[in-house]
Write an enzyme that holds these catalytic residues in place. Sequence first.
Site, PDB file in Angstrom:
ATOM      1  CB  CYS A 121       8.036  41.266   6.071  1.00 31.11           C
ATOM      2  SG  CYS A 121       9.710  41.027   5.459  1.00 31.11           S
ATOM      3  CG  HIS A 263       8.414  41.595  10.152  1.00 32.13           C
ATOM      4  ND1 HIS A 263       8.782  40.302   9.832  1.00 32.13           N
ATOM      5  CD2 HIS A 263       9.197  42.408   9.398  1.00 32.13           C
ATOM      6  CE1 HIS A 263       9.738  40.343   8.924  1.00 32.13           C
ATOM      7  NE2 HIS A 263      10.011  41.600   8.651  1.00 32.13           N
ATOM      8  CG  ASN A 293      13.173  40.105   8.031  1.00 32.74           C
ATOM      9  OD1 ASN A 293      12.260  39.301   7.877  1.00 32.74           O
ATOM     10  ND2 ASN A 293      13.100  41.349   7.590  1.00 32.74           N
TER      11      ASN A 293
HETATM   12  N1  COA Z   1      28.201  45.873   8.051  1.00 30.62           N
HETATM   13  C1  COA Z   1      28.854  47.030   8.181  1.00 30.62           C
HETATM   14  N2  COA Z   1      28.375  48.200   7.710  1.00 30.62           N
HETATM   15  C2  COA Z   1      27.192  48.168   7.095  1.00 30.62           C
HETATM   16  C3  COA Z   1      26.459  46.992   6.908  1.00 30.62           C
HETATM   17  C4  COA Z   1      27.014  45.795   7.423  1.00 30.62           C
HETATM   18  N3  COA Z   1      26.369  44.616   7.324  1.00 30.62           N
HETATM   19  N4  COA Z   1      25.316  47.283   6.266  1.00 30.62           N
HETATM   20  C5  COA Z   1      25.333  48.601   6.038  1.00 30.62           C
HETATM   21  N5  COA Z   1      26.478  49.134   6.529  1.00 30.62           N
HETATM   22  C6  COA Z   1      26.938  50.515   6.481  1.00 30.62           C
HETATM   23  C7  COA Z   1      26.273  51.319   5.392  1.00 30.62           C
HETATM   24  O1  COA Z   1      26.893  51.071   4.143  1.00 30.62           O
HETATM   25  C8  COA Z   1      26.502  52.733   5.876  1.00 30.62           C
HETATM   26  O2  COA Z   1      27.804  53.113   5.533  1.00 30.62           O
HETATM   27  P1  COA Z   1      28.069  54.611   4.999  1.00 30.62           P
HETATM   28  O3  COA Z   1      27.644  55.482   6.142  1.00 30.62           O
HETATM   29  O4  COA Z   1      29.542  54.584   4.748  1.00 30.62           O
HETATM   30  O5  COA Z   1      27.230  54.769   3.782  1.00 30.62           O
HETATM   31  C9  COA Z   1      26.463  52.593   7.395  1.00 30.62           C
HETATM   32  O6  COA Z   1      26.579  51.190   7.671  1.00 30.62           O
HETATM   33  C10 COA Z   1      25.172  53.093   8.010  1.00 30.62           C
HETATM   34  O7  COA Z   1      24.110  52.709   7.172  1.00 30.62           O
HETATM   35  P2  COA Z   1      22.632  53.016   7.543  1.00 30.62           P
HETATM   36  O8  COA Z   1      21.744  52.536   6.443  1.00 30.62           O
HETATM   37  O9  COA Z   1      22.495  54.412   8.027  1.00 30.62           O
HETATM   38  O10 COA Z   1      22.510  52.070   8.804  1.00 30.62           O
HETATM   39  P3  COA Z   1      21.289  51.832   9.666  1.00 30.62           P
HETATM   40  O11 COA Z   1      21.654  52.100  11.062  1.00 30.62           O
HETATM   41  O12 COA Z   1      20.057  52.471   9.102  1.00 30.62           O
HETATM   42  O13 COA Z   1      21.079  50.261   9.533  1.00 30.62           O
HETATM   43  C11 COA Z   1      19.735  48.702   8.347  1.00 30.62           C
HETATM   44  C12 COA Z   1      20.868  49.691   8.258  1.00 30.62           C
HETATM   45  C13 COA Z   1      19.519  48.103   6.981  1.00 30.62           C
HETATM   46  C14 COA Z   1      20.105  47.637   9.359  1.00 30.62           C
HETATM   47  C15 COA Z   1      18.487  49.468   8.811  1.00 30.62           C
HETATM   48  O14 COA Z   1      18.270  50.583   7.994  1.00 30.62           O
HETATM   49  C16 COA Z   1      17.282  48.617   8.798  1.00 30.62           C
HETATM   50  O15 COA Z   1      17.144  47.719   9.584  1.00 30.62           O
HETATM   51  N6  COA Z   1      16.319  48.909   7.906  1.00 30.62           N
HETATM   52  C17 COA Z   1      15.097  48.164   7.821  1.00 30.62           C
HETATM   53  C18 COA Z   1      15.366  46.820   7.283  1.00 30.62           C
HETATM   54  C19 COA Z   1      14.157  45.960   7.328  1.00 30.62           C
HETATM   55  O16 COA Z   1      13.554  45.862   8.347  1.00 30.62           O
HETATM   56  N7  COA Z   1      13.825  45.354   6.217  1.00 30.62           N
HETATM   57  C20 COA Z   1      12.746  44.475   6.106  1.00 30.62           C
HETATM   58  C21 COA Z   1      11.488  45.187   6.303  1.00 30.62           C
HETATM   59  S1  COA Z   1      10.217  44.087   6.051  1.00 30.62           S
END
Ligand code: COA
Length: 346
Positions: A121, A263, A293
């Site tokens: 990214c 980003h 993204n």
């Molecule tokens: N729909 C519903 N639930 C989802 C889900 C979806 N699409 N994706 C994840 N969950 C669930 C998880 O399984 C977790 O369940 P659990 O508590 O039973 O284990 C719950 O939601 C919370 O997960 P968590 O990882 O704490 O959520 P979050 O608020 O951190 O959001 C992301 C998850 C991936 C959106 C977030 O961590 C994120 O944006 N990370 C960076 C991603 C990124 O920018 N990547 C590219 C970088 S270049």
Amino acid sequence: MSRAAVLCGLGGALPERIVSNEELAAQLDTSDRWIRTRTGIGQRHVVAPGQSTSDLAVQAGAQALASARGTADRPDPGVGPVDLVVLATSTPDRPCPATAPDVAHRLGLGNVASFDVSAVCTGFVYALATAASMITAGVAGRALVIGADTFSTILDPADRTTRAIFGDGAGAVVLRAGEAGEPGALLGFDLGSDGSGADLITVRAGGSRQRSVPGPAAAGEEFFTMDGRPVFTRAVLDMSRSSQSLLERVGWSAAEVDKVVAHQANIRILNAVGEQLGLEEKQIVANLDRVGNTVAASIPLALRDAVAGGELQPGHRVLLTGFGGGLTWGSAALVWPELETGRPHR
Ligand code: COA
């Protein structure tokens, strides 16, 4: 005045097919509400069968070149043929050779220097820094810099998290040799990496590590995986630190920046970076609700949308900042130039 790389063209391309949150929710255990509140994303574009990264890169590149030609219709001392193509991508058409030579060929650019840059990214910022440095050093006179990715081709169809976040697309800019002090001149870069986080964003199979072992890859290892929580934390920290360090070097305060084009990973990441830097909401550009993204395409597509929507204007002080797999991060600063940008992308 010293020689500088000046941005003089901008383009972007998205595949036609749109996948809405509702469509994902019909296939996976997720919901429009979860995706919108946790990421800010409402839809993403995905390629059709047979369509690849180079196809989007060619479209975005052609649009950026047309934009540069339009801009060059006005008096422009730096007009010359493109002699360099740098393509940022982590989803090349093939593992070997690089995709950039094919893109240059299909754009009719002749036997120009061309190569790929791999920084996930952060790829576009790395590619921009590479091309700008080659122009400043006199190795190139005019460069096409493209960020293009088709992450839909490497996602696990059963992974609700990555499928909610990533979309396909391409964005491109043209840089020309010019003078420091001109609008559009790249004023500086901040780049960094931390390989200790290589496993946080990865595709395990398909490279020499896995292929040096006889036999097929383990099930699922061909897919992209991401450890969302630590990635979230590092994205906020590293984009904020990188932005701050570049702002100090360029001599701008955060309040003096008109637009921060970060980003487009997650709206909560953008807001947290804004908070770290003490930015107001109106300073932060966001288009991820419509495209998700798009990896290396993210920053140039956000630039293009901001210009098309009138949010980004000539004379604005612009800070670009990215974070991605590697881990990698990088920032760039410029005063936005007057550009011809053709029709807005889908
Ligand atoms: N729909 C519903 N639930 C989802 C889900 C979806 N699409 N994706 C994840 N969950 C669930 C998880 O399984 C977790 O369940 P659990 O508590 O039973 O284990 C719950 O939601 C919370 O997960 P968590 O990882 O704490 O959520 P979050 O608020 O951190 O959001 C992301 C998850 C991936 C959106 C977030 O961590 C994120 O944006 N990370 C960076 C991603 C990124 O920018 N990547 C590219 C970088 S270049």
